[in-house]
Design a protein around this motif. Sequence first.
Motif, short mmCIF file in Angstrom:
data_model
loop_
_atom_site.label_atom_id
_atom_site.label_comp_id
_atom_site.label_asym_id
_atom_site.label_seq_id
_atom_site.Cartn_x
_atom_site.Cartn_y
_atom_site.Cartn_z
N UNK A 212 0.61 -7.34 -9.41
CA UNK A 212 -0.34 -5.41 -9.05
C UNK A 212 -0.22 -5.43 -7.82
N UNK A 213 -1.24 -3.95 -7.74
CA UNK A 213 -0.61 -3.04 -6.32
C UNK A 213 -1.74 -3.26 -5.29
N UNK A 290 -1.85 -0.94 -11.21
CA UNK A 290 -0.55 -0.04 -10.38
C UNK A 290 -1.06 1.39 -9.53
N UNK A 291 -1.20 1.30 -8.77
CA UNK A 291 -1.64 2.52 -8.07
C UNK A 291 -0.29 2.84 -6.46
N UNK A 304 7.13 2.01 -8.40
CA UNK A 304 5.72 0.77 -8.18
C UNK A 304 6.06 0.00 -9.84
N UNK A 305 5.65 1.05 -10.23
CA UNK A 305 4.85 0.56 -12.10
C UNK A 305 6.30 -0.36 -13.14
N UNK A 306 7.65 0.17 -12.69
CA UNK A 306 9.01 -0.33 -12.65
C UNK A 306 9.07 -1.50 -12.90
N UNK A 307 8.93 -1.94 -11.18
CA UNK A 307 8.72 -2.90 -10.13
C UNK A 307 7.31 -4.34 -11.00
#
Length: 555
Positions: A212-213, A290-291, A304-307
């Motif tokens: 997560x971020x 996710x941020x 970021x989200x896809x990773x």
Amino acid sequence: MNFITHYTWILLIPAVLVWVTRAVIRTSGALHILQLEGYKSARFLRWLVHNPKRMLDIKELIALVDLLILALIAYFFNVKTLTLPVFILLWIAIELYFIITHKPIKAKRPLVYTARASRLFRFAIFLIIGSVVIVISQSGGLSIWRLNGDQLYFQFMVLFAFTSVLNQLSAINLTLANVLLYPVERSINAGYFRQAQERIKKLKPKVIGITGSYGKTSTKYILQKILSQRFNSLMTPDSYNTPMGICKVINGQLKPEHEIFIVEMGAYKRGEIKELCELTQPEIGVLTAVGAQHLERFKSIDNIANTKYELIESLPPNGIAVFNNDNEICRRLADKTTIKTVRYGINTSDDTVKLTAKDIKNTSRGLIFNVEDSSGASAEFRTKLLGGNNVYNILAATAVALECGMTLSEVSRAVGMLAPIPHRLQLIPSGNGVTVIDDGFNANPVGAKAALEVLDSFETGRKILITPGMVELGELEFKENKIFGEQAAKVCDFVILVGPNRTKPILEGLREAGFPEENIIIAKSLAEASERMREMVKAGDVVLFENDLPDTYNE
């Protein structure tokens, strides 16, 4: 051999020693930053471009250039007093001065001489010394032992300039060494990776991956504490969230008796979490949020989200994916997930959410809230952990614990025993009546807002914020820091900003919110900020340290 030449050769011995010592100091300093950048040469070079003063010692460079100019004047105008031995003595004196007065930067994460770091360091020193040896040994080159008189004097000036430039460019030399050693390191790492993979397959622990971020480290600590009440569990320590860090844990710490292995998974680009999943083979995956954190490296929120979603994509058909349903991007990712999903949230009526926190009381002494699952079962949770963001972290850990067979009442008891997580809204005893909240490892907008809410929950005393702001937010960095300043203005009595340039957005937010100018202090470093804080605090005050920049930052 005349008198001057005789003493020239004698003086060359200490001259070489101080030169090598200076090369060692400069190379180790550069190695520290390269290690922080994950041994990524491109990232290290970008850091050098943005921090040229950390590569070049300007004072030393000026002193050596002045000496060289003086020597050349003496050579061309035949000034007999500046003989070659005198020149070498002056050079030794200059280098000794900078060796003795060198003050290493106090590191938050000091250089660790791992096997890789040691190999790289030795090879870099070999390259820099080898370059000099090759130059002076070439026929027709700087073969100083074949010369005497004026020839020797002039050639030594050239050698002096060459070696001084080499020392100043130790960071570039280190980068070259890193590139040349890359095939070797890749081969070594592949061996460690295969060894760790085989060990995981042999021991077969239940692997839980967390990414997560933000929130992943806290969730990991909380989950390990909860699961340890029933299972023999192991988690990756601190921020061991890279392939080699996790390999080290697997090969060195994972034992046959460990039933559960909790793995924090970090990434700076696509494919890195997928690699970690190929290594550990997780059965349960947790996506905390996710941020915008690390947006500067990822370039877009979609990346970021896809990773992060690579963790969910790597789960087996019978795997379990756990999502923070209150995070919009996590919710969208959960919607497209085909394996079993478990969602958690706060005060939600969404019937897809399995675990909900309600009646939250966020106080200066900790959190109290009720947790309900989709079956109607509920339990009261009490913890010393501070901050509304920890409700989400506890919910994520609870969701996993329930899937592992624990009950809500068991989880509730474990949550009651949670100790503050280091550098994450951690209360630090001061002994002088001042309350210190250490949130040094927090660097995202959601966490920063939660930290201010914790600060605001203290009913007595003045509230003091010390912060350098948030970093690696890419194009959103200015905006988010300005908002942070506006939020701080509503809570704080005093704000100490660390770094005049970096904190300009926060300053702008404070001013636009009408915060008193006389209550804003701007410090050049965390040490100066801490000293200013000590001069002003009194018993009953509450001080929040919000974020602490890594060693790769100048401010």
